[in-house]
Design a protein around this motif. Sequence first.
Motif, PDB file in Angstrom:
ATOM      1  N   THR A 276      -1.174  -2.522  16.826  1.00 31.91           N
ATOM      2  CA  THR A 276      -1.185  -3.638  17.353  1.00 31.91           C
ATOM      3  C   THR A 276      -1.812  -4.837  16.356  1.00 31.91           C
ATOM      4  O   THR A 276      -1.064  -5.575  15.910  1.00 31.91           O
ATOM      5  CB  THR A 276      -2.209  -3.706  18.671  1.00 31.91           C
ATOM      6  N   ASN A 277      -2.686  -4.359  15.749  1.00 33.46           N
ATOM      7  CA  ASN A 277      -3.274  -5.304  14.574  1.00 33.46           C
ATOM      8  C   ASN A 277      -2.322  -5.426  13.555  1.00 33.46           C
ATOM      9  O   ASN A 277      -1.968  -6.400  12.926  1.00 33.46           O
ATOM     10  CB  ASN A 277      -4.536  -4.861  14.121  1.00 33.46           C
ATOM     11  N   LEU A 278      -1.847  -4.153  12.769  1.00 30.99           N
ATOM     12  CA  LEU A 278      -0.895  -4.412  11.793  1.00 30.99           C
ATOM     13  C   LEU A 278       0.350  -5.028  12.099  1.00 30.99           C
ATOM     14  O   LEU A 278       0.867  -5.990  11.380  1.00 30.99           O
ATOM     15  CB  LEU A 278      -0.596  -2.979  11.290  1.00 30.99           C
ATOM     16  N   ALA A 280       1.006  -7.401  14.807  1.00 26.19           N
ATOM     17  CA  ALA A 280       0.708  -8.416  15.150  1.00 26.19           C
ATOM     18  C   ALA A 280       0.596  -9.387  13.897  1.00 26.19           C
ATOM     19  O   ALA A 280       0.910 -10.405  14.055  1.00 26.19           O
ATOM     20  CB  ALA A 280      -0.319  -8.641  16.280  1.00 26.19           C
ATOM     21  N   ASN A 281      -0.122  -8.785  12.921  1.00 23.70           N
ATOM     22  CA  ASN A 281      -0.504  -9.614  11.724  1.00 23.70           C
ATOM     23  C   ASN A 281       1.076  -9.932  11.167  1.00 23.70           C
ATOM     24  O   ASN A 281       1.387 -10.948  10.665  1.00 23.70           O
ATOM     25  CB  ASN A 281      -0.923  -8.858  10.561  1.00 23.70           C
ATOM     26  N   ALA A 282       2.039  -8.866  11.076  1.00 21.59           N
ATOM     27  CA  ALA A 282       3.229  -9.024  10.297  1.00 21.59           C
ATOM     28  C   ALA A 282       4.103 -10.210  11.195  1.00 21.59           C
ATOM     29  O   ALA A 282       4.696 -10.809  10.516  1.00 21.59           O
ATOM     30  CB  ALA A 282       4.159  -7.731  10.459  1.00 21.59           C
ATOM     31  N   ILE A 283       3.772 -10.116  12.433  1.00 19.33           N
ATOM     32  CA  ILE A 283       4.694 -10.940  13.152  1.00 19.33           C
ATOM     33  C   ILE A 283       4.032 -12.401  12.720  1.00 19.33           C
ATOM     34  O   ILE A 283       4.848 -13.354  12.680  1.00 19.33           O
ATOM     35  CB  ILE A 283       4.620 -10.682  14.845  1.00 19.33           C
ATOM     36  N   LYS A 284       2.867 -12.319  12.795  1.00 17.69           N
ATOM     37  CA  LYS A 284       1.955 -13.766  12.860  1.00 17.69           C
ATOM     38  C   LYS A 284       2.450 -14.519  11.432  1.00 17.69           C
ATOM     39  O   LYS A 284       2.650 -15.710  11.282  1.00 17.69           O
ATOM     40  CB  LYS A 284       0.492 -13.638  12.758  1.00 17.69           C
ATOM     41  N   TYR A 285       2.416 -13.442  10.313  1.00 15.18           N
ATOM     42  CA  TYR A 285       2.421 -14.240   9.025  1.00 15.18           C
ATOM     43  C   TYR A 285       3.758 -13.997   8.374  1.00 15.18           C
ATOM     44  O   TYR A 285       4.050 -14.178   6.997  1.00 15.18           O
ATOM     45  CB  TYR A 285       1.477 -13.384   8.178  1.00 15.18           C
ATOM     46  N   LEU A 342     -10.906 -10.561  12.106  1.00 14.12           N
ATOM     47  CA  LEU A 342     -11.611  -9.286  12.447  1.00 14.12           C
ATOM     48  C   LEU A 342     -10.504  -7.925  12.452  1.00 14.12           C
ATOM     49  O   LEU A 342     -10.850  -6.835  12.523  1.00 14.12           O
ATOM     50  CB  LEU A 342     -12.402  -9.482  13.827  1.00 14.12           C
ATOM     51  N   GLY A 343      -9.102  -8.264  12.675  1.00 18.99           N
ATOM     52  CA  GLY A 343      -8.281  -7.485  13.101  1.00 18.99           C
ATOM     53  C   GLY A 343      -8.248  -6.259  12.059  1.00 18.99           C
ATOM     54  O   GLY A 343      -8.314  -5.005  12.184  1.00 18.99           O
ATOM     55  N   LEU A 344      -8.104  -6.455  10.711  1.00 15.32           N
ATOM     56  CA  LEU A 344      -8.060  -5.441   9.468  1.00 15.32           C
ATOM     57  C   LEU A 344      -9.472  -4.663   9.261  1.00 15.32           C
ATOM     58  O   LEU A 344      -9.600  -3.646   9.019  1.00 15.32           O
ATOM     59  CB  LEU A 344      -7.703  -6.189   8.505  1.00 15.32           C
TER      60      LEU A 344
HETATM   61 MG   LIG Z   1      -4.797  -9.937  12.558  1.00 14.95          MG
END
Ligand SMILES: [Mg+2]
Length: 383
Positions: A276-278, A280-285, A342-344
Motif C-alpha cells: 500500500t505504501n509503495l 500509494a507513493n508511486a501514484i501520489k508522486y 511515515l509511510g517509508l
Molecule cells: Mg507515502
Amino acid sequence: MHNAKILVIDDEIGICEGIRRALAPQGLSVDIATSGAEGMQKIQSGGYDLTLLDIMMPGVSGIDLITEIHRHDPEIVCIIITGYATVELAVQAIKQGAYDFLTKPFSVDDLTLAVSQGLERRRLSLEARRLQAIEAEARRLTEEKARLEELDKAKRQFIRLVTHEMQAPVAAIQNYLQLILDGYVPPENQPEIIGKCMARAQEEMDLIADLLELGQLQVLAKPLKTTPVHLEGLLVAVMDNLRTQAEQKNLRFDLNITPDLPPVMGAPEHFKSVWTNLIANAIKYTPAGGAVTISLRCDNEQVIGEVSDTGIGIPLEDQPRLFTEFFRAANAKALDVPGTGLGLAIVRQIIAAAGGSITVQSEVGRGATFRFSLPAAKKQAEC
Ligand SMILES: [Mg+2]
Ligand SMILES: Nc1ncnc2c1ncn2[C@@H]1O[C@H](COP(=O)(O)OP(=O)(O)OP(=O)(O)O)[C@@H](O)[C@H]1O
C-alpha cells in the motif's frame, strides 16, 4: 600460597608422601594420584592450582598429561619431576606448557621454591585474566552507553517531530472554527470551511494511524504471528483499494509477476502495508498519464519486489534520509499533496523485521524504483 590445592601425580608412592610431608606444614593441601588416569580423574573433579607430575610413568607420558591438564584448565601450573635431567626433555616439557622442572633427588627448599613461584605465577595469570574480563566489560558498557544515548537522542527528536506534526492540523481546525465563531464566515460559506476542518481532521487521524502502526512495529521487533505469506496474493487486494486514485490520474499499471513464487514469512497485514505504501507513493508522486510498474520475482532464495514509476523522482542528496520518520523531500512537499513522511519508515521496519532489506534508485524528474528483498520461506525456498 595458603589454602592452595596441589596434586602430586607419581607412581612412586614414596615420592608422593615425601612431597605431602614437605608441603602440608606450609598450609598447602596435597592430594596424591599414583597413575596418569587417576591424576586426570582428580583434575577433572576440579579445584587444583598446581600439579607436580612425574615425567616417566608406566603407560602415560607426563608430557602428554600436561596437554590434557591444560585442556581442562589452562591456568593449572604444571611442574615436572624427573629422575634424570636432559636439556631436550626440559625444552619439550616447557614447550608443552610446563612451568618448571625438579630433578630427583630434590631438597625441601628446591620444592618449596618451585611450588611458591608456580603458585605466584597462577595468582598473576588469574589476576590478568580477571582484569581482561573487567576491561572487556568496561568496553561493552561504554559502547552500550553510547548506543543508549544515541537511542535517547533519536527518541527525543522523534517526539519533537511528532508533536510538531500533530499540532499543525489541530491549529488549522481551531483557526477555521474561530473564523466561524467570530462571524467572519457567512452561512453559505460555512460548509466549505467545515469541509476543510474535516480534511485536516482526517489528516490527523491518518497521522495517528501511522504512528500507531509504527509504535506497534517498534515494540514487536518481529510480528507476533508469522505465517508463510504469498506477496502476489496481497497485491490484488491492495490494487483494488488504490484503483480509484490511479484511475483519477489516468496512470498505466504494468505487473510482471513470476509464477509459482515461494512465500515469505511474516504477518499478512504488514506486507499489505508495504504494498500500500509503495504503490500509494508511486501514484501520489507520478503526474497524470504516467506509468507504474510492479514486479515480483525470486532470485537466490530471496523474493524480490519492485515498484517503479515515471514520476517526479527523488534528489540524490535526499535519498539516504528517505526511510526516516517524517522526512519528505522538497520536491514532494512542493507538489502540495498531503503526506506525513511515515509511510517509508513503516515499510523499512516491516521489511527489516522479516529479515529483508529495501533500497531506492531514482533521479529527479525520471521516476523512482523501490526494490525490497525478503528471504523466501525455508521449505519452498528453491529459486
Ligand atoms: Mg507515502
Ligand atoms: N515514488 C516516489 N517518487 C518520488 N518521491 C517519493 C516516492 N516515494 C517516496 N518519495 C519521497 O519520500 C518521502 C517519504 O515517503 P513516505 O511514504 O514515507 O511519506 P509521504 O508519502 O510523504 O507521507 P505518508 O506518511 O502519508 O506516506 C516522500 O515525502 C517523498 O519525498
